[in-house]
Design a protein around this motif. Structure first.
Motif, PDB file in Angstrom:
ATOM      1  N   PRO A 118       0.746  -1.094  -0.073  1.00 15.63           N
ATOM      2  CA  PRO A 118      -0.014  -0.091  -0.044  1.00 15.63           C
ATOM      3  C   PRO A 118       0.819   1.223  -0.024  1.00 15.63           C
ATOM      4  O   PRO A 118       0.614   2.008   0.678  1.00 15.63           O
ATOM      5  CB  PRO A 118      -0.715  -0.094   1.264  1.00 15.63           C
ATOM      6  CG  PRO A 118       0.257  -0.691   2.323  1.00 15.63           C
ATOM      7  CD  PRO A 118       1.114  -1.843   1.330  1.00 15.63           C
ATOM      8  N   VAL A 119       2.005   1.296  -0.871  1.00 16.81           N
ATOM      9  CA  VAL A 119       2.797   2.373  -0.864  1.00 16.81           C
ATOM     10  C   VAL A 119       2.877   3.106  -2.039  1.00 16.81           C
ATOM     11  O   VAL A 119       3.006   2.655  -3.360  1.00 16.81           O
ATOM     12  CB  VAL A 119       3.991   1.815  -0.425  1.00 16.81           C
ATOM     13  CG1 VAL A 119       5.296   2.896  -0.390  1.00 16.81           C
ATOM     14  CG2 VAL A 119       4.127   1.454   1.019  1.00 16.81           C
ATOM     15  N   PHE A 133      -1.274   3.857   2.106  1.00 12.35           N
ATOM     16  CA  PHE A 133      -2.725   3.950   2.002  1.00 12.35           C
ATOM     17  C   PHE A 133      -3.326   3.309   3.166  1.00 12.35           C
ATOM     18  O   PHE A 133      -4.497   3.569   3.510  1.00 12.35           O
ATOM     19  CB  PHE A 133      -3.106   3.504   0.563  1.00 12.35           C
ATOM     20  CG  PHE A 133      -2.616   4.132  -0.729  1.00 12.35           C
ATOM     21  CD1 PHE A 133      -2.808   5.536  -0.797  1.00 12.35           C
ATOM     22  CD2 PHE A 133      -1.654   3.721  -1.561  1.00 12.35           C
ATOM     23  CE1 PHE A 133      -2.298   6.327  -1.733  1.00 12.35           C
ATOM     24  CE2 PHE A 133      -1.305   3.968  -2.591  1.00 12.35           C
ATOM     25  CZ  PHE A 133      -1.303   5.594  -2.619  1.00 12.35           C
ATOM     26  N   ASP A 134      -2.820   2.355   3.808  1.00 14.15           N
ATOM     27  CA  ASP A 134      -3.591   1.661   4.839  1.00 14.15           C
ATOM     28  C   ASP A 134      -3.594   2.552   5.858  1.00 14.15           C
ATOM     29  O   ASP A 134      -4.546   2.473   6.785  1.00 14.15           O
ATOM     30  CB  ASP A 134      -2.766   0.380   5.163  1.00 14.15           C
ATOM     31  CG  ASP A 134      -2.827  -0.792   4.295  1.00 14.15           C
ATOM     32  OD1 ASP A 134      -3.897  -0.643   3.442  1.00 14.15           O
ATOM     33  OD2 ASP A 134      -2.407  -2.026   4.270  1.00 14.15           O
ATOM     34  N   LEU A 135      -2.429   3.281   6.357  1.00 13.39           N
ATOM     35  CA  LEU A 135      -2.306   4.183   7.379  1.00 13.39           C
ATOM     36  C   LEU A 135      -2.970   5.555   7.051  1.00 13.39           C
ATOM     37  O   LEU A 135      -3.255   6.218   8.013  1.00 13.39           O
ATOM     38  CB  LEU A 135      -1.126   4.260   7.803  1.00 13.39           C
ATOM     39  CG  LEU A 135      -0.222   3.011   8.341  1.00 13.39           C
ATOM     40  CD1 LEU A 135       1.174   3.383   8.837  1.00 13.39           C
ATOM     41  CD2 LEU A 135      -0.885   2.376   9.479  1.00 13.39           C
ATOM     42  N   GLU A 243      -5.838  14.264  -0.760  1.00 12.99           N
ATOM     43  CA  GLU A 243      -6.968  13.515  -1.064  1.00 12.99           C
ATOM     44  C   GLU A 243      -6.524  12.281  -1.920  1.00 12.99           C
ATOM     45  O   GLU A 243      -7.340  11.368  -2.086  1.00 12.99           O
ATOM     46  CB  GLU A 243      -7.469  14.767  -2.158  1.00 12.99           C
ATOM     47  CG  GLU A 243      -8.783  14.142  -2.861  1.00 12.99           C
ATOM     48  CD  GLU A 243      -9.938  13.930  -1.733  1.00 12.99           C
ATOM     49  OE1 GLU A 243     -10.746  12.910  -2.187  1.00 12.99           O
ATOM     50  OE2 GLU A 243      -9.868  14.743  -0.748  1.00 12.99           O
ATOM     51  N   ASP A 244      -5.445  12.223  -2.583  1.00 12.25           N
ATOM     52  CA  ASP A 244      -4.948  10.985  -3.198  1.00 12.25           C
ATOM     53  C   ASP A 244      -5.007   9.786  -2.406  1.00 12.25           C
ATOM     54  O   ASP A 244      -5.447   8.642  -2.619  1.00 12.25           O
ATOM     55  CB  ASP A 244      -3.501  11.094  -3.873  1.00 12.25           C
ATOM     56  CG  ASP A 244      -3.607  12.252  -5.085  1.00 12.25           C
ATOM     57  OD1 ASP A 244      -4.579  12.270  -5.680  1.00 12.25           O
ATOM     58  OD2 ASP A 244      -2.587  12.857  -5.237  1.00 12.25           O
ATOM     59  N   VAL A 245      -4.712   9.937  -1.144  1.00 15.68           N
ATOM     60  CA  VAL A 245      -4.507   8.964   0.027  1.00 15.68           C
ATOM     61  C   VAL A 245      -6.139   8.625   0.296  1.00 15.68           C
ATOM     62  O   VAL A 245      -6.157   7.283   0.454  1.00 15.68           O
ATOM     63  CB  VAL A 245      -3.606   9.370   1.060  1.00 15.68           C
ATOM     64  CG1 VAL A 245      -3.847   8.310   2.264  1.00 15.68           C
ATOM     65  CG2 VAL A 245      -2.163   9.684   0.839  1.00 15.68           C
ATOM     66  N   ILE A 246      -6.715   9.567   0.532  1.00 15.80           N
ATOM     67  CA  ILE A 246      -7.886   9.233   1.029  1.00 15.80           C
ATOM     68  C   ILE A 246      -8.852   8.546  -0.220  1.00 15.80           C
ATOM     69  O   ILE A 246      -9.648   7.468   0.107  1.00 15.80           O
ATOM     70  CB  ILE A 246      -8.751  10.630   1.492  1.00 15.80           C
ATOM     71  CG1 ILE A 246      -8.056  11.125   2.611  1.00 15.80           C
ATOM     72  CG2 ILE A 246     -10.131  10.432   1.640  1.00 15.80           C
ATOM     73  CD1 ILE A 246      -8.638  12.700   2.849  1.00 15.80           C
ATOM     74  N   SER A 247      -8.645   8.948  -1.537  1.00 17.70           N
ATOM     75  CA  SER A 247      -9.468   8.403  -2.544  1.00 17.70           C
ATOM     76  C   SER A 247      -9.039   6.930  -2.681  1.00 17.70           C
ATOM     77  O   SER A 247      -9.864   6.052  -2.803  1.00 17.70           O
ATOM     78  CB  SER A 247      -9.046   8.980  -3.673  1.00 17.70           C
ATOM     79  OG  SER A 247      -9.667  10.481  -3.538  1.00 17.70           O
ATOM     80  N   GLU A 248      -7.602   6.551  -2.701  1.00 23.05           N
ATOM     81  CA  GLU A 248      -7.016   5.296  -2.641  1.00 23.05           C
ATOM     82  C   GLU A 248      -7.325   4.356  -1.611  1.00 23.05           C
ATOM     83  O   GLU A 248      -7.840   3.307  -1.888  1.00 23.05           O
ATOM     84  CB  GLU A 248      -5.460   5.366  -2.573  1.00 23.05           C
ATOM     85  CG  GLU A 248      -4.819   3.824  -2.789  1.00 23.05           C
ATOM     86  CD  GLU A 248      -5.285   3.192  -3.983  1.00 23.05           C
ATOM     87  OE1 GLU A 248      -5.312   2.054  -3.842  1.00 23.05           O
ATOM     88  OE2 GLU A 248      -5.660   3.774  -5.206  1.00 23.05           O
ATOM     89  N   ARG A 249      -7.613   4.921  -0.294  1.00 20.60           N
ATOM     90  CA  ARG A 249      -7.963   4.282   0.700  1.00 20.60           C
ATOM     91  C   ARG A 249      -9.650   3.841   0.656  1.00 20.60           C
ATOM     92  O   ARG A 249      -9.911   2.560   0.881  1.00 20.60           O
ATOM     93  CB  ARG A 249      -7.926   4.957   1.991  1.00 20.60           C
ATOM     94  CG  ARG A 249      -8.397   4.149   3.242  1.00 20.60           C
ATOM     95  CD  ARG A 249      -7.525   2.766   3.376  1.00 20.60           C
ATOM     96  NE  ARG A 249      -7.851   2.055   4.684  1.00 20.60           N
ATOM     97  CZ  ARG A 249      -7.465   0.767   4.744  1.00 20.60           C
ATOM     98  NH1 ARG A 249      -7.037   0.009   3.793  1.00 20.60           N
ATOM     99  NH2 ARG A 249      -7.828   0.273   6.127  1.00 20.60           N
ATOM    100  N   ARG A 250     -10.350   4.488   0.099  1.00 14.09           N
ATOM    101  CA  ARG A 250     -11.755   4.332  -0.306  1.00 14.09           C
ATOM    102  C   ARG A 250     -11.956   3.307  -1.201  1.00 14.09           C
ATOM    103  O   ARG A 250     -12.709   2.372  -1.142  1.00 14.09           O
ATOM    104  CB  ARG A 250     -12.520   5.683  -0.768  1.00 14.09           C
ATOM    105  CG  ARG A 250     -12.763   6.746   0.582  1.00 14.09           C
ATOM    106  CD  ARG A 250     -13.229   7.948  -0.057  1.00 14.09           C
ATOM    107  NE  ARG A 250     -13.530   8.878   1.014  1.00 14.09           N
ATOM    108  CZ  ARG A 250     -13.810  10.305   0.960  1.00 14.09           C
ATOM    109  NH1 ARG A 250     -13.805  10.762  -0.372  1.00 14.09           N
ATOM    110  NH2 ARG A 250     -14.011  10.989   2.077  1.00 14.09           N
TER     111      ARG A 250
END
Length: 255
Positions: A118-119, A133-135, A243-250
């Motif tokens: 997730p990196v 992305f996990d954290l 926002e990239d991190v939040i979107s990928e996590r979703r």
């Protein structure tokens, strides 16, 4: 996983420690590191029998060869504006991660790891950002404080940097080893180029990968394949925000 650990693992950077096969001794005396009186013949997929020190003498790395190697690597980097490749990264326990690499010099890089890792690591010209992305976190550091500056042309040239500790040829490859000249960054990085005929122009080189040894002696091996240069790369590749991190996590939660 710390920012410095990932930098030594991925960045050449370019770079720097997820690490490589634990069967290889990566201490300060390990044969990955070349010295003024030895050329170490390291293979892209090393094992203890494939890394053989050559004794000083006719085959020793001399100052002239070191300067030639640095000049060839420097000329190759100066001739490359963009690069795209697949990468394989081997950790100390032998585990393998893969992904896509994109470089846009000066100052930009993207290491996108394949699932389930997730990196994502992105250099945007001034900073290096690593997203987990996990954290749902992003860690950042100035490019100038990372080994990536030597590869991305975000600082002095190789010959001016004082970071080159050795360079030489073995088995059709050029090896250039870098370390922090101020001693503040632990570890070292060895770039590996395919260079079967050093008499040919530097543009005939091909970056094959690199080895990174972190401050604790962990060795990371990164191998490149499907290397292409000179293509147009989308500028958005080298932007990473929250926002990239939040979107990928979703997206990952919906899978």
């Amino acid at each position: 996983m710390t920012l410095s650990a990932l930098l030594y693992a991925s960045a050449l950077s370019a770079a720097a420690a997820l690490a490589a096969p634990s069967a290889i001794d990566a201490s300060a005396d390990a044969p990955l590191m070349a010295s003024a009186s030895f050329v170490y013949m390291a293979e892209p997929d090393p094992d203890p029998d494939a890394i053989v020190p050559l004794p000083s003498g006719d085959n020793a790395t001399g100052e002239a060869e070191r300067r030639l190697g640095v000049a060839r690597a420097e000329a190759w980097f100066e001739g490359v504006t963009t690069l795209r490749a697949r990468f394989e990264q081997i950790a100390p326990d032998g585990s393998l991660t893969t992904g896509d690499l994109a470089l846009s010099r000066p100052g930009r890089a993207r290491f996108a790891y394949d699932a389930p890792t997730p990196v994502l690591m992105v250099a945007d010209g001034s900073t290096v950002a690593i997203a987990d992305f996990d954290l749902e976190t992003i860690d950042r550091a100035p490019i100038a404080s990372t080994p990536l500056r030597h590869v991305l042309g975000a600082g002095p040239t190789l010959s001016e940097s004082g970071a080159v500790t050795d360079a030489g040829h073995a088995r059709g490859r050029l090896y250039v080893t870098l370390a922090d000249p101020d001693g503040e960054e632990g570890g070292r990085l060895t770039l590996v180029f395919e260079d079967p005929d050093p008499a040919l122009p530097a543009e005939t080189l091909q970056l094959a990968g690199w080895y990174a040894v972190d401050a604790m002696g962990g060795l990371t091996e990164v191998l490149l394949s499907n290397v292409e240069t000179g293509m147009r790369l989308e500028p958005r590749l080298f932007i990473l925000d929250d926002e990239d991190v939040i979107s990928e996590r979703r997206r990952s939660r919906r899978r």
